[in-house]
Design a protein around this motif. Sequence first.
Motif, PDB file in Angstrom:
ATOM      1  N   ASP A 226       5.572  -9.584  -2.355  1.00 57.97           N
ATOM      2  CA  ASP A 226       5.788  -8.245  -1.815  1.00 57.97           C
ATOM      3  C   ASP A 226       6.224  -7.320  -2.946  1.00 57.97           C
ATOM      4  OD1 ASP A 226       8.221  -9.918  -1.687  1.00 57.97           O
ATOM      5  OD2 ASP A 226       9.184  -8.061  -1.036  1.00 57.97           O
ATOM      6  N   LEU A 227       5.660  -6.130  -2.945  1.00 51.48           N
ATOM      7  CA  LEU A 227       5.927  -5.143  -3.996  1.00 51.48           C
ATOM      8  C   LEU A 227       6.469  -3.855  -3.374  1.00 51.48           C
ATOM      9  CD1 LEU A 227       2.559  -5.660  -5.929  1.00 51.48           C
ATOM     10  CD2 LEU A 227       4.778  -6.705  -6.479  1.00 51.48           C
ATOM     11  N   LYS A 228       7.250  -3.094  -4.146  1.00 50.69           N
ATOM     12  CA  LYS A 228       7.808  -1.843  -3.630  1.00 50.69           C
ATOM     13  C   LYS A 228       6.813  -0.704  -3.854  1.00 50.69           C
ATOM     14  CE  LYS A 228      12.717  -2.948  -4.172  1.00 50.69           C
ATOM     15  NZ  LYS A 228      12.579  -4.347  -4.582  1.00 50.69           N
ATOM     16  N   GLU A 229       6.865   0.286  -2.985  1.00 53.35           N
ATOM     17  CA  GLU A 229       5.894   1.379  -3.022  1.00 53.35           C
ATOM     18  C   GLU A 229       6.001   2.250  -4.276  1.00 53.35           C
ATOM     19  OE1 GLU A 229       6.632   4.523  -0.107  1.00 53.35           O
ATOM     20  OE2 GLU A 229       8.551   3.571   0.365  1.00 53.35           O
ATOM     21  N   ASN A 230       7.179   2.305  -4.888  1.00 51.67           N
ATOM     22  CA  ASN A 230       7.354   3.164  -6.070  1.00 51.67           C
ATOM     23  C   ASN A 230       7.069   2.433  -7.397  1.00 51.67           C
ATOM     24  OD1 ASN A 230       9.527   1.475  -6.008  1.00 51.67           O
ATOM     25  ND2 ASN A 230      11.091   3.075  -6.246  1.00 51.67           N
ATOM     26  N   MET A 231       6.568   1.225  -7.317  1.00 50.95           N
ATOM     27  CA  MET A 231       6.284   0.443  -8.526  1.00 50.95           C
ATOM     28  C   MET A 231       5.029   0.923  -9.238  1.00 50.95           C
ATOM     29  SD  MET A 231       7.023  -3.573  -7.717  1.00 50.95           S
ATOM     30  CE  MET A 231       8.654  -4.281  -7.784  1.00 50.95           C
TER      31      MET A 231
ATOM     32  N   GLN B   6      -0.168   3.299 -13.669  1.00 48.86           N
ATOM     33  CA  GLN B   6      -0.589   3.777 -12.352  1.00 48.86           C
ATOM     34  C   GLN B   6       0.369   3.300 -11.265  1.00 48.86           C
ATOM     35  OE1 GLN B   6      -5.090   2.863 -12.432  1.00 48.86           O
ATOM     36  NE2 GLN B   6      -4.892   4.502 -10.926  1.00 48.86           N
ATOM     37  N   LYS B   7       0.560   4.159 -10.271  1.00 47.49           N
ATOM     38  CA  LYS B   7       1.409   3.795  -9.138  1.00 47.49           C
ATOM     39  C   LYS B   7       0.624   2.912  -8.157  1.00 47.49           C
ATOM     40  CE  LYS B   7       5.289   6.190  -9.800  1.00 47.49           C
ATOM     41  NZ  LYS B   7       6.624   5.565  -9.818  1.00 47.49           N
ATOM     42  N   LEU B   8       1.319   2.000  -7.532  1.00 43.88           N
ATOM     43  CA  LEU B   8       0.669   1.117  -6.560  1.00 43.88           C
ATOM     44  C   LEU B   8       0.106   1.896  -5.380  1.00 43.88           C
ATOM     45  CD1 LEU B   8       3.074  -1.985  -6.419  1.00 43.88           C
ATOM     46  CD2 LEU B   8       1.121  -1.567  -7.912  1.00 43.88           C
ATOM     47  N   THR B   9       0.770   2.989  -5.027  1.00 42.38           N
ATOM     48  CA  THR B   9       0.303   3.805  -3.896  1.00 42.38           C
ATOM     49  C   THR B   9      -1.077   4.414  -4.155  1.00 42.38           C
ATOM     50  OG1 THR B   9       1.665   5.591  -4.796  1.00 42.38           O
ATOM     51  CG2 THR B   9       2.561   4.351  -2.939  1.00 42.38           C
TER      52      THR B   9
ATOM     53  N   LYS C  33       6.943  -8.571 -11.751  1.00 42.47           N
ATOM     54  CA  LYS C  33       7.460  -9.282 -10.577  1.00 42.47           C
ATOM     55  C   LYS C  33       6.578 -10.483 -10.232  1.00 42.47           C
ATOM     56  CE  LYS C  33       9.221  -8.867  -5.921  1.00 42.47           C
ATOM     57  NZ  LYS C  33       9.622  -8.009  -4.800  1.00 42.47           N
ATOM     58  N   ILE C  34       5.246 -10.289 -10.336  1.00 41.79           N
ATOM     59  CA  ILE C  34       4.324 -11.385 -10.025  1.00 41.79           C
ATOM     60  C   ILE C  34       4.559 -12.559 -10.974  1.00 41.79           C
ATOM     61  CG2 ILE C  34       1.888 -12.081  -9.996  1.00 41.79           C
ATOM     62  CD1 ILE C  34       1.258  -9.187  -9.088  1.00 41.79           C
ATOM     63  N   LYS C  35       4.751 -12.269 -12.265  1.00 43.19           N
ATOM     64  CA  LYS C  35       5.014 -13.334 -13.251  1.00 43.19           C
ATOM     65  C   LYS C  35       6.319 -14.059 -12.921  1.00 43.19           C
ATOM     66  CE  LYS C  35       2.604 -11.165 -17.152  1.00 43.19           C
ATOM     67  NZ  LYS C  35       2.777 -10.485 -18.459  1.00 43.19           N
TER      68      LYS C  35
END
Length: 449
Positions: free
Chosen positions: A143-148, A195-198, A156-158
Amino acid sequence: MLENNFEVEKVLELIEQKKFNELKKYLERINGADFPSIFEEIDDEDVLIVFRLLNKERAAEIFAELDPDMQERLINSFTDVELKNVIDKLFIDDTVDMIEEMPSNVVKRILRNVSDKDRKIINEILNYPDDSAGSIMTTEFVDLKENMTVEQAFEKIKKIGLKKETVYNCYVLDKNRKLLGVIDIKNLLVAERNQKLTELMDTNVITVNTLDDKEDVARIFDKYDYVALPVVDKEGRLVGIVTVDDAIDVMKEEASEDFEKMAAMSPNEDGYYKTPVLTHAKNRIVWLLFLMFSSIVTGAVITHYEQAFAALPILVSFIPMIMGTGGNCGSQSSTLVIRGIAVDEIKTKDFLKVWWKEIRVAVIVGIIMAIVNGIRIVIQYNDLQLAVVVGLTLVVTIMISKSLGSMLPLICKKLKLDPAIMAAPLISTILDTCSVLVFFNIAVAIMHI
């Protein structure tokens, strides 16, 4: 099979010679999927030796694929330290699956070796109904945060990815853990680091609720070719994911259940060899008794037309053929319709559409079978009137058979019953009575007997 036999012999040979270093290297070359069949061929003591030579990660992967009996045998041989090492490496959903199959004394030992955090999650999953999406989900997802940014996401994935069931799909959540979108790992790889995840996430996400039927979940996988499917609670918060391997297990389970119902047996979760003889008998006898007593109606119809027998005994010889043809035609239609319902190709609203299709098939099949039988009867008995009676009976019987075979499963579905119960044995029993009634009514009307 030959390769597996060689592997078993090689493993046993190295154990007997106590060449454990060589055995450890040899085990690394064996495909993980082959271990369950190898373990079935060797003694428990040797299984434990092999298992202890595997590294922790691989041991856990192989353990998850073993059948419950083998898992129980291994657990009973493990020390608490070994058991904890295996459980710590298992994914939560695999641990839940194992617990559901174990006797209570083994479950207590497993839970003693589970962390407090994991025990709480396991208990939550076990509280979901057995047929729900919640019961087959795992809580181990990325799970990732929207502002990442993309770079932050990779960090985080690593950090957590190896401990998660899958990293192919990552889920973007808001501060209340509500699902905003999903990002494919491929899109992250080709995106700019800042780039933003959003900007990258797909917001058109198909989700399932924790209480949705797991069979419906499996159909979604089949339709959309997903690797994983997010599971949300009634507030829309992401609580887990269902992975494709669990969806395949559901498909196999449902297919086995449908086959048993189609053969007029009560569903049984255990395998053929694991089920005691008395349980096999119990699962079959109720339906067999019902079908046996249902056949009494057919006998009563035949008795009612004793005078027709006496006047023309040759009629009796055609009863098995007509009853068999009716049952076979009905079974063909019901099997196709049940399959169509199972793969979500046929809906209950298609009732008339399916019936009309089957009626047209019935007319073509009935006419062909009537002509072939008519020619045989004329050649064998030189009786055109009998050929007409049998021919008309076949056409009408096949039309009735195809109608019932196509309609009854859809009616069951509409009534929230399993369509598989309207399969071969039951439909054949109903059609036996119908075909005999049609045969003698046509014979009486045409031959005036």
